[in-house]
Every structure is written in structure tokens, then in C-alpha cells.
Write an enzyme that holds these catalytic residues in place. Structure first.
Site, short mmCIF file in Angstrom:
data_model
loop_
_atom_site.label_atom_id
_atom_site.label_comp_id
_atom_site.label_asym_id
_atom_site.label_seq_id
_atom_site.Cartn_x
_atom_site.Cartn_y
_atom_site.Cartn_z
N HIS A 81 0.84 -1.20 0.00
CA HIS A 81 0.00 0.00 0.00
C HIS A 81 0.87 1.24 0.00
O HIS A 81 2.10 1.15 0.07
CB HIS A 81 -1.02 -0.02 1.14
N HIS B 164 1.38 3.94 2.00
CA HIS B 164 1.93 4.69 3.13
C HIS B 164 3.46 4.79 3.04
O HIS B 164 4.13 3.89 2.54
CB HIS B 164 1.51 4.06 4.46
N ASP C 202 -0.18 -4.00 6.26
CA ASP C 202 -0.86 -3.52 7.46
C ASP C 202 -2.33 -3.96 7.50
O ASP C 202 -3.16 -3.30 8.13
CB ASP C 202 -0.82 -1.98 7.52
FE FE Z 1 2.66 0.62 8.22
ZN ZN Z 2 0.05 1.57 6.62
#
Ligand code: FE
Ligand code: ZN
Length: 256
Positions: free
Chosen positions: A57, A59, A134
């Protein structure tokens, strides 16, 4: 079928970096790029040449090192189609149900939105390992930042449908804090009580509690146990379904 080697190392304050290596094909991937220094040190230690980055992802503690590594190694970046515009340097976009080859290993992409809207997991069926970013943690799950709790629940259901033996590599060492919370949700679960003691012993020695496994999470993780009578009694109300129970457990963790 050739081997899939996994090398795990700490990054930042509580992330894990992973290198995976197919010795026959001589391909090496970084699973996410939390921090370039430790990733490069790991490459030198193993004597592996970085050929791929697999991003779960967008982030910064997952894709922040992409461009620097791509610049140095010319590696191919594979990441989530549904947030491709936020994955620096992405070369190949993948989404739920897609498969691709890493060396001779078939990788199945599982869409696990909730923490972010495009979050994906990478499942290596033959090697029985999954990299879940996550989405799922040891005794926990990701915070629902972009999606809805219902979306997060269906993502976790997909992961829980993998075989029990599947090794789960998550992106953070959050287990001790998760364990404290888990004991407020299902204190009467003997498997959880045993596991919490093991976790405390490991962390006291500075050892990782990751990887975990799908089976262990099914037995002990309060976020994926809506069928537990104890959890239902503690957080449920009349007519609670699995989504409602998950939503309440997630809500309590957010305020823990
Ligand atoms: Fe993370
Ligand atoms: Zn994350």
C-alpha cells in the site's frame, strides 16, 4: 518447484523489512520499502541483487524507499492498481485475483482494502507464505483509515480463508500491545493466554513475534473470532453479526 527464501529485518521504529529470494531464478524482491539503509544492508549481507519491489500500500513506511532503490538497482515495482497514483515509480499494477510470476513462484494478489482503499496482500501458495502489510497483524489488524469496518472485515475473512499452515509476514512488530488489548476481549481463551506468555518471553529477549500463521491467528486474534461465545458476550448485542462484532472490537482498540 524451487525454494523461496525469506530474510526478515527491522526497519524504522517498529516496521519489518523483508527480502525474498528465488535462488534458481536469481530474483530478489523487497516487500515494501520502509527504509533504504537496512534494505541495502540486507542485500549486501545476503549477496542478493534487487530485481523487484512488491508494495502492499501507499503509506510512506511501505513505499517511501521505492524511488531511491529503483534508481540504484533498476528494479521492477509491482503495486496496487487501486492506488497506483500514490505508489512512487510503479511499473506494474495488480489487483485482487491477479497472479504473476516471481522467478518460478506464482504469486496471487489478494485485495484487502480497509487500512487503505487499494491495499493488497501477496500470497505464495506453493511456499505457503503471505505478505499482508498492514491488513492483518499478529493478534491485531490495521487501523481502518480509508475504508469502512465492513470492508476491513471482508478483507480479513479472505485472509482467514487461506490454509492454517500459511506463514503470515506482517509489516509491524505491534504484537505486545495487541496482546494487552486481546486480553481485554477474550481473557478466557486458553490459547490466547498461552500465546501472550510466549510473546512476553520473546519480546523480553528482543526477539520478533513475526511471522505468525493463519491457524494461530484463527485461534487467538480477537479481530477474527466473531464466533467466539466469550467475545459475543463481551462486545455483542442482540442480532450482532460478524461485521458488527468486528466493528465493535476495532472501535474498542482505537480507544484502547
Ligand atoms: Fe505501516
Ligand atoms: Zn500503513
Amino acid at each position: 518447484m524451487s525454494k523461496l527464501l525469506v530474510h526478515q529485518f527491522p526497519c524504522l521504529s517498529d516496521n519489518y523489512g523483508y527480502l525474498i529470494h528465488d535462488p534458481e531464478a536469481d530474483t530478489t524482491a523487497a516487500i515494501d520499502t520502509p527504509e533504504t539503509g537496512p534494505i541495502e544492508a540486507a542485500l549486501r549481507l545476503k549477496g542478493w541483487q534487487l530485481t523487484h519491489i512488491l508494495n502492499t500500500h501507499h503509506h510512506a513506511d511501505h513505499a517511501g524507499g521505492n524511488l531511491e532503490l529503483q534508481d540504484k538497482y533498476g528494479c521492477t515495482i509491482i503495486g496496487p492498481r487501486d492506488e497506483a497514483d500514490r505508489i512512487p515509480g510503479i511499473d506494474k499494477e495488480v489487483g485482487d485475483g491477479d497472479t504473476f510470476l516471481f522467478g518460478s513462484h506464482e504469486v496471487r494478489v489478494i485485495g484487502v482494502p480497509g487500512h487503505t482503499l487499494g491495499h493488497i496482500a501477496f500470497y505464495f501458495e506453493e511456499a505457503e507464505v503471505a505478505f499482508v502489510g498492514d491488513a492483518l497483524f499478529a493478534l491485531g489488524c490495521g487501523r481502518v483509515f480509508e475504508g469502512t469496518p465492513a470492508q476491513m472485515w471482508s478483507s480479513l475473512e479472505k485472509l482467514m480463508a487461506l490454509p492454517d499452515e500459511t506463514k503470515v509476514y506482517c509489516a509491524h512488530e505491534y504484537t505486545q500491545a495487541n496482546a494487552q488489548f486481546a486480553m481485554t476481549i477474550e481473557p478466557g481463551n486458553p490459547d490466547l493466554v498461552t500465546r501472550v506468555k510466549e510473546i512476553e518471553a520473546l519480546r523480553a529477549k528482543g526477539k520478533p513475534t513475526v511471522p505468525t500463521s493463519i491457524g494461530l491467528e484463527r485461534r487467538t486474534n480477537p479481530f477474527v473470532r466473531p464466533d467466539s461465545v466469550e467475545i459475543q458476550a463481551l462486545v455483542g448485542h442482540a442480532g450482532s453479526d460478524a461485521t458488527a462484532i468486528f466493528t465493535e472490537v476495532r472501535h474498542r482498540k482505537d480507544n484502547f
